[in-house]
Design a protein around this motif. Structure first.
Motif, PDB file in Angstrom:
ATOM      1  N   TYR A   1     -15.015 -16.896 -12.502  1.00 17.73           N
ATOM      2  CA  TYR A   1     -14.053 -17.898 -12.856  1.00 17.73           C
ATOM      3  C   TYR A   1     -12.646 -17.295 -12.975  1.00 17.73           C
ATOM      4  CZ  TYR A   1     -11.850 -21.319 -15.902  1.00 17.73           C
ATOM      5  OH  TYR A   1     -10.990 -22.187 -16.475  1.00 17.73           O
ATOM      6  N   GLU A   2     -12.527 -16.203 -13.577  1.00 23.60           N
ATOM      7  CA  GLU A   2     -11.239 -15.554 -13.759  1.00 23.60           C
ATOM      8  C   GLU A   2     -10.703 -15.084 -12.417  1.00 23.60           C
ATOM      9  OE1 GLU A   2     -11.359 -12.491 -16.656  1.00 23.60           O
ATOM     10  OE2 GLU A   2     -12.132 -13.840 -18.144  1.00 23.60           O
ATOM     11  N   THR A   3     -11.581 -14.663 -11.567  1.00 22.02           N
ATOM     12  CA  THR A   3     -11.165 -14.236 -10.251  1.00 22.02           C
ATOM     13  C   THR A   3     -10.600 -15.425  -9.501  1.00 22.02           C
ATOM     14  OG1 THR A   3     -13.187 -12.928 -10.313  1.00 22.02           O
ATOM     15  CG2 THR A   3     -11.918 -12.838  -8.319  1.00 22.02           C
ATOM     16  N   GLU A   4     -11.281 -16.507  -9.608  1.00 19.88           N
ATOM     17  CA  GLU A   4     -10.794 -17.721  -8.920  1.00 19.88           C
ATOM     18  C   GLU A   4      -9.431 -18.127  -9.472  1.00 19.88           C
ATOM     19  OE1 GLU A   4     -13.490 -20.987  -8.998  1.00 19.88           O
ATOM     20  OE2 GLU A   4     -15.032 -19.813  -7.992  1.00 19.88           O
ATOM     21  N   GLN A   5      -9.325 -18.018 -10.771  1.00 23.01           N
ATOM     22  CA  GLN A   5      -8.058 -18.383 -11.400  1.00 23.01           C
ATOM     23  C   GLN A   5      -6.958 -17.426 -10.937  1.00 23.01           C
ATOM     24  OE1 GLN A   5      -8.344 -18.608 -15.662  1.00 23.01           O
ATOM     25  NE2 GLN A   5      -8.133 -20.811 -15.582  1.00 23.01           N
ATOM     26  N   ALA A   6      -7.263 -16.175 -10.812  1.00 25.80           N
ATOM     27  CA  ALA A   6      -6.292 -15.187 -10.387  1.00 25.80           C
ATOM     28  C   ALA A   6      -5.888 -15.458  -8.942  1.00 25.80           C
ATOM     29  CB  ALA A   6      -6.869 -13.776 -10.529  1.00 25.80           C
ATOM     30  N   ILE A   7      -6.872 -15.845  -8.115  1.00 23.22           N
ATOM     31  CA  ILE A   7      -6.584 -16.158  -6.719  1.00 23.22           C
ATOM     32  C   ILE A   7      -5.695 -17.409  -6.660  1.00 23.22           C
ATOM     33  CG2 ILE A   7      -7.609 -16.900  -4.542  1.00 23.22           C
ATOM     34  CD1 ILE A   7     -10.027 -15.178  -5.205  1.00 23.22           C
ATOM     35  N   GLN A   9      -3.813 -18.466  -8.995  1.00 26.47           N
ATOM     36  CA  GLN A   9      -2.528 -18.093  -9.576  1.00 26.47           C
ATOM     37  C   GLN A   9      -1.693 -17.382  -8.515  1.00 26.47           C
ATOM     38  OE1 GLN A   9      -1.940 -19.032 -12.672  1.00 26.47           O
ATOM     39  NE2 GLN A   9       0.071 -18.119 -12.850  1.00 26.47           N
ATOM     40  N   GLU A  10      -2.304 -16.462  -7.772  1.00 26.35           N
ATOM     41  CA  GLU A  10      -1.598 -15.753  -6.719  1.00 26.35           C
ATOM     42  C   GLU A  10      -1.124 -16.717  -5.638  1.00 26.35           C
ATOM     43  OE1 GLU A  10      -3.229 -12.326  -4.491  1.00 26.35           O
ATOM     44  OE2 GLU A  10      -3.887 -11.701  -6.489  1.00 26.35           O
ATOM     45  N   GLU A  11      -1.992 -17.624  -5.301  1.00 26.57           N
ATOM     46  CA  GLU A  11      -1.671 -18.635  -4.281  1.00 26.57           C
ATOM     47  C   GLU A  11      -0.484 -19.481  -4.750  1.00 26.57           C
ATOM     48  OE1 GLU A  11      -1.985 -20.227  -0.626  1.00 26.57           O
ATOM     49  OE2 GLU A  11      -3.236 -18.567  -1.318  1.00 26.57           O
TER      50      GLU A  11
END
Length: 151
Positions: A1-7, A9-11
């Protein structure tokens, strides 16, 4: 979930950067267009100012030319008036010398007064004065002949 959020966020950060870049480019393009329009207007104004100066100079040149022409015409008119005036006075003086003054001395005054008295005394009988009238006519004719012979 955090990875998705980071992705995500980066996007989002990349999207925001692209939008900012696009906004800067649009703004730069708009500023450049405005600058070009302003430069074109400045050039047009400069050209129109030069054209106006050229036309004003032409008008001044024409005004000076016509003032000079008017001055020449007025001078010529004064000269012609002066010459005409002198010629008129010369002709008038010559005419005065050529025309002899005439004296109009009355002729046959005594007969004239006698006829007038006769007509006043003989209002109803004017034929009584016919001999005086004939004599007066002869006197006037003789005076005319004398004047014609003199002249």
């Amino acid at each position: 979930y955090e990875t998705e959020q980071a992705i995500i966020q980066e996007e989002l950060v990349r999207l925001a950067k692209r939008e900012r870049q696009a906004a800067r480019e649009t703004r730069s393009s708009t500023i450049l267009q405005e600058k070009n329009l302003t430069d074109a207007e400045r050039k047009k104004v400069s050209h129109l100012a030069k054209e106006l100066e050229r036309k004003e100079a032409e008008l001044k040149r024409l005004d000076d030319f016509y003032k000079e022409q008017l001055s020449h015409i007025e001078k010529k008119n004064r000269d012609i008036y002066k010459l005409t005036s002198e010629q008129f006075h010369t002709a008038a003086t010559n005419a005065e010398y050529r025309v002899k003054p005439r004296s109009y001395d009355p002729v046959c005054l005594d007969l004239q007064s006698k006829i007038l008295t006769c007509y006043q005394e003989n209002r109803q009988e004017a034929l009584n004065c016919s001999d005086l009238a004939k004599e007066y006519r002869r006197c006037v004719s003789a005076a005319q002949k004398t004047l014609l012979v003199k002249n």
